[in-house]
Each structure stands twice: as C-alpha cells, then as structure tokens.
Design an enzyme around this catalytic site. Structure first.
Site, PDB file in Angstrom:
ATOM      1  N   GLU A 189       0.701  -0.911  -0.035  1.00 30.80           N
ATOM      2  CA  GLU A 189      -0.054  -0.102  -0.014  1.00 30.80           C
ATOM      3  C   GLU A 189       1.092   1.563   0.165  1.00 30.80           C
ATOM      4  OE1 GLU A 189      -2.487  -2.062   3.339  1.00 30.80           O
ATOM      5  OE2 GLU A 189      -0.163  -2.820   2.255  1.00 30.80           O
ATOM      6  N   THR A 192      16.139 -40.393  -0.438  1.00 29.94           N
ATOM      7  CA  THR A 192      16.357 -40.433  -2.112  1.00 29.94           C
ATOM      8  C   THR A 192      17.825 -39.233  -2.271  1.00 29.94           C
ATOM      9  OG1 THR A 192      14.430 -39.361  -1.560  1.00 29.94           O
ATOM     10  CG2 THR A 192      15.190 -38.218  -3.166  1.00 29.94           C
TER      11      THR A 192
END
Length: 376
Positions: free
Chosen positions: A57, A201
């Site tokens: 703003e 992983t």
C-alpha cells in the site's frame, strides 16, 4: 454480478498479479499487491518486498503522491494498523485521502485480523471485503499457517503413475511425469522457503535440489535432509554445491568427525532427538518454523513420505499423475502400514489441473486459516 462488482474484481486481479512479484521476496511477511484507481484509471501500483521494507500500500501511495486523494485502493490483504518494521498502513491511507478500500481477505494474524478495516471504517472510508478471496487465500496459505501455529506449511509433492507408484524399484530413479509437470515443480521450489528430503533420495538420485527458475529470491532455498545415521556422502552434489544453504537433521553427535567434515564443506549439522529409532520429524518442522521457513516442500521417497504422513506434519499434497501403469513390484508414494488407513485424513479443497498429458491433484489436510492444536 453488478457493474461495480465487475470493476472491483478486475482491479483486484491486477493487485493479485502485482502480489505475485513478491513470491520468494516477501517472506516471512505475507505476499501482498496493491493498486490505486481514480476515475476508472490506474494511478499507481505496488507489491511488498521484505528487504525494501515498505508494504504494498505504501509503495502505491508514494508512487501516486497527491493523485491518491479521492482514489480507491485495491489490496490483496487487509492493511495493517500496528507498528512493526514500518508504521501502520491504515494511518498512511487515511492521511493520503483515499476514499474507498477494497480488500481481498482479512489479515490471517489473529492478533490484528479485522482491526485494520475497522480503523478505516472509523475514519469514514468505505470498505469492501472478499473480492477474489479464494485466490488471495491460496497465495498466503503458508503465511496464515505459520503465523497461527509457528510451523511451516508442509506440502508433500510427488510424481506417480495411475497405479500410485513412484519408482520401478527401491533405490532407483524413474522419470514419470512430463516436461510441463517438471517445469511446474521448479515453480513450486521457487515458492518454497525450504525443500525437505531424506537421505534415501540423496543416495539414490544424487540430486542438487535447487531452484532453477532463475527468478529473484530474497533468501537461498534451504535444502534440508533428514539423515538419522549421518550417511550423507561428502562427494554428493548437494554437499559440493553447499554454501551455508544445506542443513542435515540427524540423531548423531554433531561433534563426530563426519559431522565436522560436513560443517567444513558448508553443511550445517543439526541434532534432533530420536523418535522410534528415527529423527523426530515434528522437531525438524518446529526448527524450520523457528527459522522463519513458512513454506516447506517435501520431495522424498516412500520411507520419509510415509513417516511424515504418520507424524501428521503434512498439511498439503500435490500429486502429479502420469497416464501410465507401472505394474507389480513398484515403489508406492508412501510406505505406511495398512492399519493406518482407518485413521487417514481426507484431502479437502481439492483442485484438479492438467499439465500436458499429466494431471495434478492438489488438496489440504489442514485448513491454513484455522489454527490447530500444537503437537509436541
């Protein structure tokens, strides 16, 4: 829909476009965009960038100057009325002579929610709330969850076949999704503050786990690895590319020779307590929340996916389905005992999207805008 409502939606969409410029640049603050409109014409616009301090703003008001008087402000989040790193936006809006404020959603922070709009109404401004609400809520879901619980929003992402498998065999890498889906994964990494994976992983794929979009970000993507026994190889790509943006959560001593070697390579080794023989995932998530990680993307194998689901730390799932069948012998998306099915929560607020030949199912286990009981 009335003409006014149509105009409000049009201008709020502009504010939302501006807000997205704050992705990876606004956290730990919310992503916010704002536009000022006067006599049907755009006067100014802005978005929030944390390092530049000014809220969206204020950026728009400074750009507009005297033209702000008598204008309508469209903002994707309720203007603040408290003093933090900056002064209250509500006071600046009132002082600038803005006539009307249209906000998409309340500030999800319970301490300030509703107070900003109430301040504007008391000053005589016309206030409208709820324009493009769903989209605005989507983009600040991670902030809403973190500000209410102190924990990051954890999204489990996986690519899988129609029969629910992520690899042909344990420890192997299998390309399942198409090119458009893989590009979308990079976008998700860019939106995330941290990427969480397991040592399985890393050992199977030797990935870098980086944000390759090339888009600006305020903080490096934190690459976090759950590695209870501290097996992370010093020659792995993630270690070789570490620049104080990799953290390993382990139950082992941080004073061991292996831990010290990783620290010298630029990897942080963080000790967490063991829970049933493995690193306490709830402690991992609490620590990431303390580090102001609002958005954690879980990219892991069946073991860590299953453990995360059972620990209740997964808040959202994004599943990329490829139109393929793997057949018997494959690896499931999560390794969970069948007895867990009876208490498995259902995904809500489902979205279904097509990405080329693939389709994506997205949904939430937890509503980010409702505070849940903190789990120890």
């Amino acid at each position: 829909m009335s003409t006014t409502a149509n105009k409000d939606e049009r201008w709020m969409q502009c504010a939302l476009v501006d807000a997205l410029q704050g992705v990876a640049r606004a956290h730990p603050n919310p992503i916010v965009g704002a536009v000022l409109v006067k006599n049907g014409k755009l006067v100014a616009r802005g978005f929030h960038d944390y390092d530049r301090r000014d809220h969206a703003e204020i950026v728009a008001l400074k750009q507009a100057g005297k033209k702000a008087r008598g204008s309508t402000l469209y903002v994707t989040l309720e203007p603040c009325c408290n003093t933090g790193r900056t002064g209250p936006c509500t006071d600046a809006i009132i002082a600038a002579g803005v006539k009307r404020v249209v906000a998409a959603i309340h500030d999800p922070n319970p301490a300030v929610s509703g107070k900003g709009l109430a301040r504007l109404r008391r000053a005589g401004l016309s206030v409208t709330l709820g324009v493009c609400e769903d989209e605005a809520r989507h983009w600040n879901a991670d902030f809403a969850w973190w500000i209410r619980t102190g924990r990051p929003l954890v999204t489990l992402k996986s690519a899988l076949t129609l029969d629910g498998q992520i690899a042909q065999k344990a420890g192997s890498a299998t390309q399942i999704s198409g090119e458009r889906s893989r590009y979308s994964v990079q976008r998700l990494r860019h939106e995330a503050d941290a990427l969480l994976t397991g040592i399985g992983t890393v050992l199977a794929d030797d990935p870098r786990l980086s944000d390759r979009t090339g888009r600006p970000r305020r903080r490096r993507l934190l690459r976090a690895i759950v590695d209870s026994r501290l097996r992370l190889p010093g020659r792995s790509k993630i270690v070789k590319s570490a620049d104080h943006d990799v953290v390993v959560f382990t139950t082992q001593s941080i004073r061991s020779p292996k831990a010290r070697a990783l620290e010298r390579a630029g990897v942080e080794v963080f000790h967490v307590a063991a829970r049933r023989g493995h690193a306490d995932l709830r402690a991992v998530i609490r620590e990431l929340g303390k580090r102001e990680m609002l958005n954690v993307l879980l990219e892991a194998g069946a073991g860590l996916n299953g453990a995360a689901l059972q620990a209740g730390i997964v808040d959202k799932m994004i599943l990329f389905y490829a139109p393929k069948i793997m057949g018997t012998g494959g690896v499931p998306v999560a390794r969970i005992p069948s007895s867990w099915f009876a208490k498995s929560p259902a995904l809500k607020n489902l979205r279904l999207t097509e990405y080329g030949a693939d389709f994506v199912v997205e949904g939430y286990f937890h509503d980010p805008y409702k505070q849940h009981r903190k789990r120890s």
